[in-house]
Design a protein around this motif. Structure first.
Motif, PDB file in Angstrom:
ATOM      1  N   LEU A 149      14.346  25.797  45.349  1.00  0.00           N
ATOM      2  CA  LEU A 149      12.729  26.473  45.909  1.00  0.00           C
ATOM      3  C   LEU A 149      11.777  25.065  46.030  1.00  0.00           C
ATOM      4  O   LEU A 149      11.284  25.381  47.285  1.00  0.00           O
ATOM      5  N   GLY A 150      11.566  24.494  45.515  1.00  0.00           N
ATOM      6  CA  GLY A 150      10.827  23.034  46.316  1.00  0.00           C
ATOM      7  C   GLY A 150      10.906  22.264  47.171  1.00  0.00           C
ATOM      8  O   GLY A 150      10.465  21.689  47.470  1.00  0.00           O
ATOM      9  N   LEU A 151      12.411  22.335  47.371  1.00  0.00           N
ATOM     10  CA  LEU A 151      13.020  21.019  48.430  1.00  0.00           C
ATOM     11  C   LEU A 151      13.183  22.523  49.697  1.00  0.00           C
ATOM     12  O   LEU A 151      12.767  21.401  50.652  1.00  0.00           O
ATOM     13  N   ILE A 152      13.295  23.136  49.342  1.00  0.00           N
ATOM     14  CA  ILE A 152      13.870  24.096  50.709  1.00  0.00           C
ATOM     15  C   ILE A 152      12.723  23.275  52.123  1.00  0.00           C
ATOM     16  O   ILE A 152      13.281  24.083  53.164  1.00  0.00           O
ATOM     17  N   GLN A 194      12.034  40.203  47.522  1.00  0.00           N
ATOM     18  CA  GLN A 194      11.940  40.241  45.924  1.00  0.00           C
ATOM     19  C   GLN A 194      13.243  39.115  45.360  1.00  0.00           C
ATOM     20  O   GLN A 194      13.367  38.886  44.545  1.00  0.00           O
ATOM     21  N   GLY A 195      14.592  39.757  45.849  1.00  0.00           N
ATOM     22  CA  GLY A 195      15.713  39.010  45.465  1.00  0.00           C
ATOM     23  C   GLY A 195      15.179  37.479  46.002  1.00  0.00           C
ATOM     24  O   GLY A 195      14.230  36.503  47.169  1.00  0.00           O
ATOM     25  N   TYR A 196      15.697  36.860  45.111  1.00  0.00           N
ATOM     26  CA  TYR A 196      15.956  34.896  45.127  1.00  0.00           C
ATOM     27  C   TYR A 196      16.233  34.537  46.444  1.00  0.00           C
ATOM     28  O   TYR A 196      15.519  33.423  47.248  1.00  0.00           O
ATOM     29  N   GLY A 197      17.768  34.629  46.578  1.00  0.00           N
ATOM     30  CA  GLY A 197      18.261  34.006  47.948  1.00  0.00           C
ATOM     31  C   GLY A 197      17.630  34.639  49.496  1.00  0.00           C
ATOM     32  O   GLY A 197      17.362  33.863  50.242  1.00  0.00           O
ATOM     33  N   PHE A 198      17.424  35.853  49.040  1.00  0.00           N
ATOM     34  CA  PHE A 198      15.778  36.144  50.506  1.00  0.00           C
ATOM     35  C   PHE A 198      15.079  35.046  50.481  1.00  0.00           C
ATOM     36  O   PHE A 198      14.383  35.616  51.477  1.00  0.00           O
ATOM     37  N   PHE A 199      14.448  35.446  49.783  1.00  0.00           N
ATOM     38  CA  PHE A 199      13.133  34.577  49.896  1.00  0.00           C
ATOM     39  C   PHE A 199      13.531  32.731  50.075  1.00  0.00           C
ATOM     40  O   PHE A 199      12.255  32.641  50.772  1.00  0.00           O
ATOM     41  N   CYS A 244      13.475  32.937  53.555  1.00  0.00           N
ATOM     42  CA  CYS A 244      12.087  32.736  54.606  1.00  0.00           C
ATOM     43  C   CYS A 244      11.793  31.831  54.174  1.00  0.00           C
ATOM     44  O   CYS A 244      11.117  31.289  55.413  1.00  0.00           O
ATOM     45  N   ARG A 245      11.288  30.824  53.022  1.00  0.00           N
ATOM     46  CA  ARG A 245      10.659  29.550  53.333  1.00  0.00           C
ATOM     47  C   ARG A 245      11.779  28.624  53.912  1.00  0.00           C
ATOM     48  O   ARG A 245      10.480  27.600  54.298  1.00  0.00           O
ATOM     49  N   LEU A 246      13.183  28.642  53.530  1.00  0.00           N
ATOM     50  CA  LEU A 246      13.973  27.448  54.713  1.00  0.00           C
ATOM     51  C   LEU A 246      13.438  27.702  56.134  1.00  0.00           C
ATOM     52  O   LEU A 246      12.768  26.817  57.337  1.00  0.00           O
ATOM     53  N   ILE A 247      13.206  28.976  56.641  1.00  0.00           N
ATOM     54  CA  ILE A 247      13.214  29.362  57.850  1.00  0.00           C
ATOM     55  C   ILE A 247      11.183  29.051  58.140  1.00  0.00           C
ATOM     56  O   ILE A 247      11.001  28.223  59.578  1.00  0.00           O
ATOM     57  N   SER A 248      11.064  29.485  57.561  1.00  0.00           N
ATOM     58  CA  SER A 248       8.900  29.572  57.692  1.00  0.00           C
ATOM     59  C   SER A 248       8.927  27.939  57.896  1.00  0.00           C
ATOM     60  O   SER A 248       8.238  27.131  58.701  1.00  0.00           O
ATOM     61  N   GLY A 249       9.784  27.173  56.794  1.00  0.00           N
ATOM     62  CA  GLY A 249       9.221  25.405  56.842  1.00  0.00           C
ATOM     63  C   GLY A 249      10.119  24.869  57.766  1.00  0.00           C
ATOM     64  O   GLY A 249       9.636  24.344  59.114  1.00  0.00           O
TER      65      GLY A 249
END
Length: 694
Positions: A161-164, A207-212, A215-220
């Motif tokens: 999550l920190g690197l994605i 809520q789920g880790y995978g979807f979160f 979302c952070r990947l595409i946001s980045g």
């Protein structure tokens, strides 16, 4: 044949003493060579009212073209026909010559437009976009302590999550930076900010880790594409004497983004009650409110950007002269009105446009299906982007690109590695201090007692607990070793870092607790019952020392303010190269002092010093990268180098974090060596403060 006919027509036209003679057309209506000259009163009626000085040709009024018009039209048609048979190298050479002329003319036009209200408005609009990039870097680091408990994250999941986010930024910088050179600065920046705002907003609700994670990947990816576009966009509205200084001022918004994220985390995340729950499955805790708030700068920039024009320099590169002229006139008039000189006239009437040599493939709406047409357009666009990427490695730019790549990479490896290492080291020092205060209880015997309070940072060895009740209580950092529990009752118990090792548990009931199987290590459970275990993950405790982590990030962001001011004031005086080299070498010296950082306050102090010293190198790198490449390759080159920077950040985070609690020598020596090498190499780059934007 057309050329011969035009020459014949030109030879037939002779102007002598105000009269046209020798014109002998084949239509049989006029034979000037065979008839005597007309008297004044016998001149054609169509020329009445015209003086001889007007030099108006009679045939012009009879539908016969003037020979000068014929020649002009032939000149315009000739290059278009000839281009089909000319070598591409010749066309490119002609385009390069046009671009050089345009560069100097555009510099004069921008100076005529002045620096005023328009540039300052654009400064704040693009500053919000840069602020959103700064926020994005800090968001995940601030929410991890809460998200790991809320979503049951393992250590590997936390690391991913920190690197994605950096991975998304790396891809977005290359992809959207390249598209900005083909589709336009404004359009691609809007796309970039829209992607970031949409998925950042969505990530606060999933809520789920995978979807979160997705979302952070595409946001980045979205926010990573904004950085190269912002600097290319703003630089094309600045004159040479203002460019270095004002691009450096723009960099301050990255600092403001870090301060904003730190302040919001400090004020929102510790308030665990700021949220709501829907049943047992859906929880919207305070850290999700923080993620939502952090998308506001991006949304604000997106709305404001709708009212800003496209870069006129980009429009001129693709041959849209009239649109570019109108925008430049708008810039001029806006600045002149703000200065109280609305009567000042924009004197530019024509701007040089480079020769267009790109081969665009366009399919008519009646050809093929809609997806075939889109496929061809997308394929063509990405081929042009790829050609731009390869152009940055041609002989003309290869050496500069490679040297800049090394400088960007070494800077990112050191900076982002240490930025993660500092909070981790402070947390490690806190944990060491916490463990030193542990309370140890040996061979205690407790019976018929009710525990309804919190037990924290304790070790219980060889104890015996009979007929005891543990109701509505919390265990935090508690260990029971070689202990006996007989006929005890646990109800509504919440635990964190709590374990039972080598214990014997007899006839004991566990009701509505989170004491799961993995918390009992080598234990014997005899006639014991587990009823209605707590489901999901729970934020059990508010960390008392979390505020220190937010404070560290806040001070680290604030500490770059002096460096930003100094770099902005001196950027155009001492030059970009000396700024990069000097800043990186000073930062390397600061790294060595980290050997003496054995306390939290010392680590915070050295972090502030390092961030303050290194920011000047970042600002100068942004400026020189913009100035070294031509307009049609500028965002592409910036995107490639910034993508490499994010790759260095990923490596730095992974390498430096792995040495926390093991040794300080490797991270410090690695960071110092990288900074020294990159700083010395930067001194070999060409100075750009005196050149116009190509």
């Amino acid at each position: 044949q057309g050329g011969r006919e035009a020459n014949q027509v030109s030879d037939d036209y002779r102007y002598q003493d105000g009269n046209y003679e020798g014109y002998a057309p084949n239509d049989g209506y006029y034979h000037g060579g065979d008839e005597p000259a007309h008297e004044e009163d016998a001149q054609s009626d169509v020329t009445e009212g015209h003086d001889e000085d007007d030099e108006v040709y009679e045939g012009e009024y009879q539908g016969i073209p003037h020979p000068d018009d014929i020649k002009e039209k032939q000149k315009k048609r000739a290059p278009a026909v000839a281009d089909e048979y000319r070598d591409r190298a010749d066309l490119m050479a002609e385009r390069m010559e046009d671009e050089e002329q345009l560069a100097h003319q555009y510099e004069n036009i921008i100076e005529e437009c002045g620096h005023g209200r328009f540039q300052w408005t654009l400064f704040f609009v693009l500053g919000l976009a840069l602020m959103a990039d700064g926020v994005e870097v800090f968001v995940v680091g601030f929410v991890l302590p809460s998200a790991e408990k809320d979503m049951c994250l393992s250590s590997s999941n936390k690391g991913m999550l920190g690197l994605i986010v950096y991975l998304g930024m790396m891809v977005g910088a290359v992809m959207l930076g390249g598209l900005a050179d083909k589709l336009g600065r404004k359009k691609c920046l809007i796309i970039s900010l829209t992607i970031n705002a949409a998925f950042a907003f969505l990530s606060s609700f999933v809520q789920g880790y995978g979807f979160f994670l997705f979302c952070r990947l595409i946001s980045g990816l979205g926010i990573g594409g904004s950085l190269p576009i912002v600097f290319a966009y703003f630089s094309e509205f600045l004159s040479r004497e203002k460019r270095g200084e004002h691009l450096s001022w723009l960099c301050m918004f990255w600092m403001i983004g870090g301060i904003f994220a730190s302040a919001m985390a400090w004020s929102i995340i510790p308030h665990y009650g700021w949220g709501f729950s829907m049943g047992t499955k859906y929880h919207f805790h305070s850290w999700r409110v923080f993620v939502l708030v952090c998308s506001l700068p991006c949304i604000a920039s997106l709305v404001a950007l709708k009212f800003m024009p496209e870069s006129p320099r980009f429009l001129l590169e693709i041959g849209k002269h009239d649109e570019a002229w109108m925008i430049l006139k708008h810039v001029h008039d806006t600045n002149m009105r703000a200065k109280g000189e609305p009567e000042r006239v924009f004197t530019v009437s024509y701007i040089k446009t480079p020769k267009q040599v790109d081969e665009f493939i366009e399919i008519q709406s009646s050809t093929g299906t809609w997806y075939q047409r889109w496929l061809v357009r997308i394929t063509t666009t990405f081929k042009q982007v790829w050609d731009n990427v390869l152009y940055c490695l041609t002989a003309q730019y290869r050496m500069n690109t490679l040297m800049l790549a090394v400088v960007w990479f070494t800077m990112a490896l050191s900076y982002y590695g240490l930025i993660v290492w500092f909070p981790d080291m402070i947390r490690y020092l806190q944990e060491e201090a916490y463990e030193s205060r542990v309370k140890i209880f040996d061979e205690e015997e407790v019976s018929h007692f009710t525990f309804n309070f919190t037990l924290e940072n304790q070790i219980h060895r060889n104890g015996e607990y009979r007929n005891d009740k543990f109701i509505g209580m919390k265990f935090k950092e508690v260990r029971f070793e070689d202990s006996l529990f007989e006929e005890c009752y646990f109800e509504d118990v919440t635990s964190s870092e709590t374990f039972f090792e080598n214990c014997t548990i007899i006839s004991t009931v566990f009701y509505n607790t989170d004491l799961y199987e993995h918390k009992f290590i080598n234990c014997r459970l005899i006639n014991s019952t587990f009823l209605k275990e707590k489901e999901g993950c729970h934020l059990d405790f508010e960390e008392d020392n979390d505020f220190l982590i937010y404070l560290v990030s806040f001070l680290g962001s604030l500490s770059v303010l002096p460096g930003n001011i100094i770099s902005a004031l001196l950027m155009d005086k001492i030059g970009r190269i000396k700024m990069i080299g000097g800043s990186m070498l000073i930062s390397a010296v600061c790294c060595f002092f980290l050997f003496f950082g054995n306390s939290e306050s010392a680590m915070i102090g050295w972090q502030c010093l390092f961030c303050g010293a290194s920011i000047a190198a970042w600002n100068a790198l942004d400026v020189i990268t913009v100035e070294l490449y031509p307009t049609d390759k500028r965002a592409t080159a910036f995107g490639i180098l910034n993508g490499l920077c994010k790759f260095g950040a990923i490596l730095g985070n992974s390498i430096f974090a792995s040495f926390v609690g093991i040794t300080k020598v490797v991270p410090i020596l690695l960071a110092s060596s990288a900074l020294v090498g990159g700083g010395l190499l930067a001194l070999r780059l060409p100075e750009t403060r005196e050149q116009v934007l190509m």
